[in-house]
Design an enzyme around this catalytic site. Structure first.
Site, short mmCIF file in Angstrom:
data_model
loop_
_atom_site.label_atom_id
_atom_site.label_comp_id
_atom_site.label_asym_id
_atom_site.label_seq_id
_atom_site.Cartn_x
_atom_site.Cartn_y
_atom_site.Cartn_z
N ASP A 1 -5.93 -18.37 3.48
CA ASP A 1 -4.73 -17.62 3.88
C ASP A 1 -4.06 -18.27 5.09
O ASP A 1 -4.73 -18.82 5.96
CB ASP A 1 -5.13 -16.17 4.20
CG ASP A 1 -3.93 -15.25 4.22
OD1 ASP A 1 -2.86 -15.64 3.71
OD2 ASP A 1 -4.06 -14.13 4.76
N ARG B 1 -12.64 -16.17 5.60
CA ARG B 1 -11.21 -15.92 5.41
C ARG B 1 -10.46 -16.50 6.60
O ARG B 1 -10.75 -16.15 7.75
CB ARG B 1 -10.89 -14.43 5.31
CG ARG B 1 -9.38 -14.22 5.13
CD ARG B 1 -8.96 -12.81 4.86
NE ARG B 1 -7.52 -12.79 4.59
CZ ARG B 1 -6.92 -11.96 3.76
NH1 ARG B 1 -7.63 -11.04 3.14
NH2 ARG B 1 -5.62 -12.01 3.57
N GLU C 1 -22.31 -13.04 4.12
CA GLU C 1 -21.96 -12.94 5.53
C GLU C 1 -20.46 -13.20 5.65
O GLU C 1 -19.95 -14.20 5.12
CB GLU C 1 -22.74 -13.98 6.35
CG GLU C 1 -24.24 -13.72 6.37
CD GLU C 1 -24.62 -12.42 7.08
OE1 GLU C 1 -23.89 -12.00 8.00
OE2 GLU C 1 -25.65 -11.82 6.70
N ASN D 1 -0.50 -11.92 -6.48
CA ASN D 1 0.48 -12.88 -5.94
C ASN D 1 1.73 -13.04 -6.81
O ASN D 1 2.73 -13.60 -6.37
CB ASN D 1 -0.16 -14.26 -5.71
CG ASN D 1 -1.05 -14.32 -4.47
OD1 ASN D 1 -1.99 -15.09 -4.42
ND2 ASN D 1 -0.77 -13.50 -3.47
C1 IPE Z 1 -2.23 -18.15 1.15
O1 IPE Z 1 -1.26 -18.33 2.10
C2 IPE Z 1 -1.97 -18.94 -0.10
C3 IPE Z 1 -1.69 -18.17 -1.33
C4 IPE Z 1 -1.78 -16.88 -1.47
C5 IPE Z 1 -1.24 -18.93 -2.48
P1 IPE Z 1 -0.09 -17.26 2.24
O2 IPE Z 1 1.03 -17.69 1.39
O3 IPE Z 1 -0.61 -15.90 1.99
O4 IPE Z 1 0.31 -17.44 3.76
P2 IPE Z 1 0.79 -16.31 4.78
O5 IPE Z 1 -0.25 -15.24 4.78
O6 IPE Z 1 2.12 -15.84 4.30
O7 IPE Z 1 0.87 -17.04 6.08
MG MG Z 2 -1.26 -14.34 3.20
#
Ligand code: IPE
Ligand code: MG
Length: 231
Positions: free
Chosen positions: A2, A166, A185, A50
């Site tokens: 992320d 994460r 963990e 997504n």
């Molecule tokens: C994670 O980065 C990648 C995918 C979900 C493909 P994000 O796109 O969620 O990045 P932020 O959270 O907006 O910074």
């Molecule tokens: Mg994100």
């Protein structure tokens, strides 16, 4: 993985450029894990949720899959990495499906490290698809146990994760490995994914090494005794 979007926004760049750097971070991390003897790495690349993102970002991510597979899979294959794609493939385009097939076929004989890429994946989707497939196989309520259901989960080829990392600063699991991470963990870092590197990985591994794992028992779990040949 992320933080790609924020990494790009902080540089006044389009989000998709953050995703591009995210692919570089992934390849770097796969190599670093292989060098450290880690045998299984599972990454969350695209979640079932997504699709809600703007069309432009979703199509940018799909194009990036095609580019990433053609640019990196050969080298990962030569490094001994075996790739598995986990997730619901029914909704991805034929081109993306063909890329995944190519990545899996090109690496199928490798055994140094297994890289599972969760794409159009959700932990709840996984539990439901496992139940459905078990039922389709004729298993009834009395046949279903944790061990039998585990065989139908999308990650049945991999052991449960020891360490769950994460990046990006959020303190939640966001529907990743709900079933498999029961005793993982958890490690959260503010590092944005495109900045993740071997040093960040080592920090996570050091934090993991300092944890005491009890798996519900009262005393720490001990490593299984190894024979002289294995040592
Ligand atoms: C994670 O980065 C990648 C995918 C979900 C493909 P994000 O796109 O969620 O990045 P932020 O959270 O907006 O910074
Ligand atoms: Mg994100």
């Amino acid at each position: 993985m992320d933080g790609n979007g924020r990494w790009a926004s902080r540089r006044r760049m389009p989000r998709v450029l953050g995703h591009e750097q995210g692919v570089e971070a992934l390849v770097r991390t796969v190599r670093a894990c292989a060098e450290r003897g880690i045998e299984y790495l599972t990454v969350f690349a695209f979640s079932s949720e997504n699709w809600k993102r703007p069309e432009e970002e979703v199509s940018g991510l799909m194009k990036l899959v095609l580019v990433a597979v053609s640019k990196h899979v050969q080298q990962l294959a030569e490094a001994g990495v075996r790739i598995h794609i986990v997730g619901d493939r029914s909704k991805v385009s034929d081109k993306v499906k063909a890329s995944w097939d190519q990545a899996e076929a090109a690496t199928r004989h490798n055994s140094r490290m297994v890289l599972s890429v969760a794409f159009n994946y959700g932990g709840r989707w996984d539990i439901v698809q496992a139940c459905r497939r078990a039922m389709a196989d004729g298993l009834g309520p009395d046949d279903l146990s944790e061990a039998t259901l585990a065989r139908y989960m999308a990650l049945s080829h991999a052991p449960d994760p020891d360490l769950f990392i994460r990046t990006g600063g959020e303190l939640r699991i966001s529907n990743f490995l709900l079933w498999q991470a029961a005793y993982a963990e958890l490690y959260f870092t503010d590092c944005l994914w495109p900045d993740f590197d071997a040093g960040q990985l080592d920090a996570a591994l050091a934090a993991y090494a300092a944890r005491e794992r009890r798996f519900g028992d009262v005393k720490p779990a001990t490593a299984p005794a190894r024979t002289a040949e294995e040592v």
